[in-house]
Design a protein around this motif. Structure first.
Motif, PDB file in Angstrom:
ATOM      1  N   SER A 780       0.797  -1.225   0.000  1.00 18.29           N
ATOM      2  CA  SER A 780       0.000   0.000   0.000  1.00 18.29           C
ATOM      3  C   SER A 780       0.829   1.275   0.000  1.00 18.29           C
ATOM      4  O   SER A 780       0.287   2.356  -0.204  1.00 18.29           O
ATOM      5  N   SER A 781       2.126   1.167   0.229  1.00 14.65           N
ATOM      6  CA  SER A 781       2.956   2.379   0.294  1.00 14.65           C
ATOM      7  C   SER A 781       3.300   2.865  -1.105  1.00 14.65           C
ATOM      8  O   SER A 781       3.685   2.070  -1.971  1.00 14.65           O
ATOM      9  N   PRO A 782       3.169   4.189  -1.359  1.00 17.30           N
ATOM     10  CA  PRO A 782       3.468   4.717  -2.700  1.00 17.30           C
ATOM     11  C   PRO A 782       4.945   5.029  -2.867  1.00 17.30           C
ATOM     12  O   PRO A 782       5.627   5.458  -1.942  1.00 17.30           O
ATOM     13  N   GLY A 783       5.443   4.831  -4.085  1.00 22.21           N
ATOM     14  CA  GLY A 783       6.760   5.276  -4.483  1.00 22.21           C
ATOM     15  C   GLY A 783       7.888   4.862  -3.573  1.00 22.21           C
ATOM     16  O   GLY A 783       8.043   3.693  -3.206  1.00 22.21           O
ATOM     17  N   LYS A 784       8.678   5.842  -3.188  1.00 21.43           N
ATOM     18  CA  LYS A 784       9.873   5.577  -2.393  1.00 21.43           C
ATOM     19  C   LYS A 784       9.540   5.085  -0.987  1.00 21.43           C
ATOM     20  O   LYS A 784      10.393   4.504  -0.312  1.00 21.43           O
ATOM     21  N   PHE A 785       8.301   5.308  -0.547  1.00 22.22           N
ATOM     22  CA  PHE A 785       7.934   4.864   0.798  1.00 22.22           C
ATOM     23  C   PHE A 785       7.849   3.347   0.889  1.00 22.22           C
ATOM     24  O   PHE A 785       8.058   2.765   1.949  1.00 22.22           O
ATOM     25  N   SER A 786       7.540   2.690  -0.221  1.00 23.81           N
ATOM     26  CA  SER A 786       7.550   1.224  -0.212  1.00 23.81           C
ATOM     27  C   SER A 786       8.963   0.703   0.006  1.00 23.81           C
ATOM     28  O   SER A 786       9.184  -0.301   0.695  1.00 23.81           O
ATOM     29  N   VAL A 787       9.950   1.394  -0.571  1.00 26.41           N
ATOM     30  CA  VAL A 787      11.350   1.024  -0.362  1.00 26.41           C
ATOM     31  C   VAL A 787      11.738   1.260   1.091  1.00 26.41           C
ATOM     32  O   VAL A 787      12.423   0.433   1.719  1.00 26.41           O
ATOM     33  N   ALA A 788      11.271   2.400   1.658  1.00 26.18           N
ATOM     34  CA  ALA A 788      11.578   2.697   3.053  1.00 26.18           C
ATOM     35  C   ALA A 788      10.976   1.650   3.987  1.00 26.18           C
ATOM     36  O   ALA A 788      11.601   1.244   4.983  1.00 26.18           O
ATOM     37  N   VAL A 789       9.768   1.183   3.659  1.00 29.31           N
ATOM     38  CA  VAL A 789       9.124   0.140   4.471  1.00 29.31           C
ATOM     39  C   VAL A 789       9.933  -1.146   4.416  1.00 29.31           C
ATOM     40  O   VAL A 789      10.144  -1.821   5.433  1.00 29.31           O
TER      41      VAL A 789
END
Length: 832
Positions: A780-789
């Motif tokens: 569910s995280s968009p863009g770079k936030f999925s990488v951060a997760v």
């Protein structure tokens, strides 16, 4: 100008009746005299005879039964006589041969024009026998005239069977170029086909897209505006209204036109009117003081000084239009103003001419002299100012002059058709006719510029030459133009303002294409030109700016080291690596102590090594994705975590095997000694290596530009390539983690000296909790936030393993060294 520049439409019906009366009975092959004989107003015998058809009189407004003298007809006839006299006196052109003439007054009537044409072709002699056959030759070799288009159409139809050329000096209707209908018609003035197109280009040049049109209701006006309208549509010009009238129409009809002009929003009026119709209209315009409109005129009135003199309210000031190029014929002006030969004529028309010219009355005149002085017959034109002495129409007089010379050149060679001749006049003007009997289409663009004395100056501001390429035909000179109401600014006449860049045109329902609304382009679309009809979508890597008139490159978004989130994750990764290194150093420093040796020191060091790799592999997720980083980040993560879990799993199995080994008769540890523990770690890790190799071989991860996630940014990320490969890697890690958790859970209540299973249980519990929550957060995280997760999950699980398994031991080693003894390790309880 002419008395009736274009005849009324109803003349065509009268012409048909005349033709029927003259030719319809096929069985009647005898020539009969019909009606009274018509005698020419001017005539002279010669070896070759020329006919002339001009209007010395014309009917005036709404008074068709009343005729007034028209000096223009006299001027045209004088131009014809000048050319004939010059040819007869020439020793080079037709030497020994004289030209004669018969010139008729048709009074601006189509019916009379047809009648005198028949007289010129058949003659007027009273036949001695009514049974005389129609075998007489034509009385003239050519006919000069008429001035108007509609009469010319009628006359050209009559002379067609006789093959007598008719040369007009001022009939411009494009319909006369149709040689299937008018094979004998020629002219020395360009066709309105070119004039109408030139007017449309002139209107387009000044940006006028919303105009009104007024035309003479005859062949000239109707055909001219029809061609103008067609050309205007191709150029994006719309007509708000297009109305017609004829000078004999009721005043109410002209009033309606005035009211229509007042109610209109267009400020430019294209007037395709004859001279006489413009006379009528200018009176009505003056009565209503209808100023403020920009007039665009046809050649019939735009360079007529009489019209300019009538415009006392300066309604037409600033008018612009097309005129016949200026001309000069040596000696013509002097000849035309020498009216004494006219006075010697015995024709009763000339006393009327003389009286009108000098504003006097002869004693024997039928009309009462009133207050006018008596004519002597010796009056001098010096100082007389009227339409006869006005030489502003010299270009038209020159057209008559060239027509006579064209006939004379044909007489040089009887086998030469008149349409094939080509010569130059003494002034250097080239004369020729194209396949339609038309001359070269060249015009001057003139502008009405009022002077300080209130007189209009016709200033040439450009040229139009139809023989040039389309983009060079219209050539405006660098001269200042005067517009309506003496303005220096080009007037604006549009239905809708131009749509600026960043918008597109949307037509207004039920209105012409020139009426539209300007709609702003949608996001991601632009228009970078004025009056764009569509908005163009930007390339996926670009996005529209705020004004929607340019595409700007999207900002590339990825988790970078420079931003705060990337910096914090990097710091956390390096911190974990340092802590792991410190723990490894402590374990190495105290490797011989019981607490280190009791927990399989080799697996402990291997686990610390794998945790170090886990912390470091999170760094591969930070930075701009590349082909190598995309392949490395997931495979390194998968392999290092499997290595880590394999070590934990090995330690858990050791705990269970050690407990079994303490049971009487048990020999389990020999089957799971140090060698087997290392092989198990290698085996579990090898399976993950194989999975990763298959993933990289079949469909590896690759850098991907995600345009769908954000409208304003390009999300740089690593596409999984094969989703099966990705989930197989995660699934295998999860499988080992669940197995390790179950075994550690089963060993949590073993005797105290084996209570490391408790910490393994906690670490696996943390590990599983992190990765179970990771999956929905990642998706569910968009863009770079999925990488951060994903990085956070790696770091959290790594810290969980590090702290749960090693920190308690480090606490005892460093802070409770007295507990780090073999005796204490074998005690009842191992305090922390």
């Amino acid at each position: 100008m002419t008395s009736t520049h274009r005849g009324p439409e109803k003349g065509c019906l009268l012409l048909q009746l005349l033709l029927v009366a003259s030719f319809s009975q096929a069985e009647e092959l005898l020539c009969r005299q019909r009606g009274d004989a018509d005698n020419p107003q001017l005539s002279k015998d010669g070896d070759f005879m020329l006919g002339g058809i001009f209007s010395f009189h014309s009917s005036w407004i709404n008074r068709q039964d009343s005729y007034t003298l028209n000096f223009r007809g006299f001027q045209y006839s004088q131009a014809m006589l000048f050319a004939i006299e010059e040819i007869n006196n020439s020793t080079e052109l037709l030497p020994g041969i004289s030209l004669g003439y018969k010139i008729y007054d048709v009074c601006g009537s189509i019916a009379r024009g047809v009648r005198v044409t028949l007289a010129l072709t058949n003659g007027n002699e009273i036949l001695s026998s009514l049974s005389a056959p129609c075998t007489r030759p034509a009385q003239v070799q050519a006919i000069m005239g008429e001035t108007s288009s509609s009469p010319c159409m009628a006359i050209a139809t009559v002379i067609g069977p006789f093959h007598i050329p008719m040369i007009s000096h001022f009939a411009t209707c494009a319909c006369l170029s149709d040689k299937t209908k008018y094979p004998s018609f020629l002219r020395t003035i360009p066709s309105d086909y070119y004039q109408s197109r030139a007017l449309a280009q002139l209107v387009k040049h000044f940006g006028w897209t919303w105009v009104g049109a007024i035309r003479t209701n005859d062949d000239y006006g109707n055909n001219g505006i029809a061609i103008f309208t067609e050309t205007a549509q191709h150029l994006g010009i719309c007509l708000e209204y297009s109305v017609s009238f004829f000078r004999t129409d009721p005043p109410e009809k002209i009033q309606k036109i005035i009211y229509m002009i007042k109610a209109s929003t267009s400020k430019v009026i294209v007037a395709f009117l004859s001279h006489m119709d413009m006379d009528v209209l200018i009176h009505e315009l003056s009565n209503h003081n209808l100023t403020g409109y920009q007039w665009v005129g046809s050649e019939s009135w735009i360079f007529d000084s009489q019209i300019a003199a009538m415009d006392i309210n300066h309604i037409l000031d600033g008018a612009i239009g097309l005129s016949i190029p200026k001309a000069h014929v040596s000696g013509m002006r002097e000849f035309m103003l020498d009216v004494k030969p006219l006075n010697s004529s015995s024709n009763e028309m000339f006393p009327e001419f003389w009286e009108t010219l000098f504003n006097c009355k002869f004693k024997q005149s039928k009309s009462s002299p009133g207050n006018q002085r008596e004519c002597t017959g010796h009056e001098d034109l010096t100082g007389v100012q009227n339409s006869f002495t006005d030489m502003s129409l010299m270009p038209i007089f020159n057209n008559v002059y060239k027509g006579v010379y064209a006939v004379a050149h044909v007489q040089l060679d009887p086998f030469t058709h008149i349409k094939n001749i080509q010569f130059k006049t003494k002034e250097g003007d080239e004369v020729y006719f194209d396949e339609n009997g038309d001359p070269a289409a060249k015009y001057e663009i003139i502008n009405w510029q009022p002077t300080e004395h209130g007189i209009v100056d016709f200033v040439t501001v450009g040229l139009y030459d139809a023989s040039l390429p389309a983009d060079k035909q219209l050539n405006l000179q660098n001269k200042s133009l005067i517009w309506a109401q003496n303005s220096q600014q080009v007037p604006l006449s549009v239905c809708s303002e131009k749509c600026p860049p960043g918008t597109r045109k949307v037509l207004q329902k039920g209105k012409p294409v020139c009426c539209y609304d300007c709609i702003r382009c949608a996001e991601g679309e632009i228009s970078n030109i004025t009056d764009s009809i569509t908005c163009v979508r930007c390339h996926p890597e670009f996005w529209s700016n705020e004004r929607r008139d340019a595409c700007v490159k999207k900002e590339a978004e990825f988790l970078s080291y420079e931003e705060i989130m990337g910096s914090l994750l990097t710091a956390a990764s390096l911190f974990g690596t340092c802590i792991t290194a410190v723990v490894a150093f402590i374990f190495f420093r105290y490797r011989k102590t019981p607490i280190v040796r009791a927990n399989n020191s080799e697996l402990s060091f291997l686990l610390l090594f794998s945790l170090t790799l886990c912390f470091l592999c999170s760094l591969t997720f930070i930075g701009r994705p590349s082909e190598w980083s995309c392949m490395l980040r997931h495979t390194a993560f998968g392999i290092t975590f499997v290595l880590c879990i394999s070590c934990v799993l090995g330690k858990t199995i050791v705990v269970l095997m050690a407990f079994r080994a303490t049971l009487p008769g048990s020999n389990v540890m020999k089957w799971f000694g140090p060698a087997q523990q290392k092989l198990s770690v290698v085996g579990f890790t090898l399976i993950q290596v194989i999975i990763c190799i298959l993933w990289l071989t079949i469909s590896p991860p690759f850098p991907f530009k995600n345009f769908d996630e954000s409208k304003h940014k390009i999300i740089l990320e690593c596409a999984l390539g094969s989703a099966i490969g990705f989930w197989a890697v995660l699934g295998y890690i999860g499988l080992l983690a669940m197995l390790c958790f179950i075994l550690a859970f089963l060993a949590r209540k073993l005797p105290d000296n084996f209570n490391e299973a408790k910490f393994i249980t906690f670490s696996m519990l943390i590990f599983c909790a992190v990765w179970i929550t990771f999956i929905p957060a990642y998706v569910s995280s968009p863009g770079k936030f999925s990488v951060a997760v994903e990085i956070f999950a790696i770091l959290a699980s790594s810290f969980g393993l590090l702290f749960c398994i090693f920190i308690p031991k480090c606490y005892i080693i460093l802070l409770k060294p007295e507990k780090n003894t073999k005796k204490n390790m074998m005690g009842k309880e191992m305090p922390l």
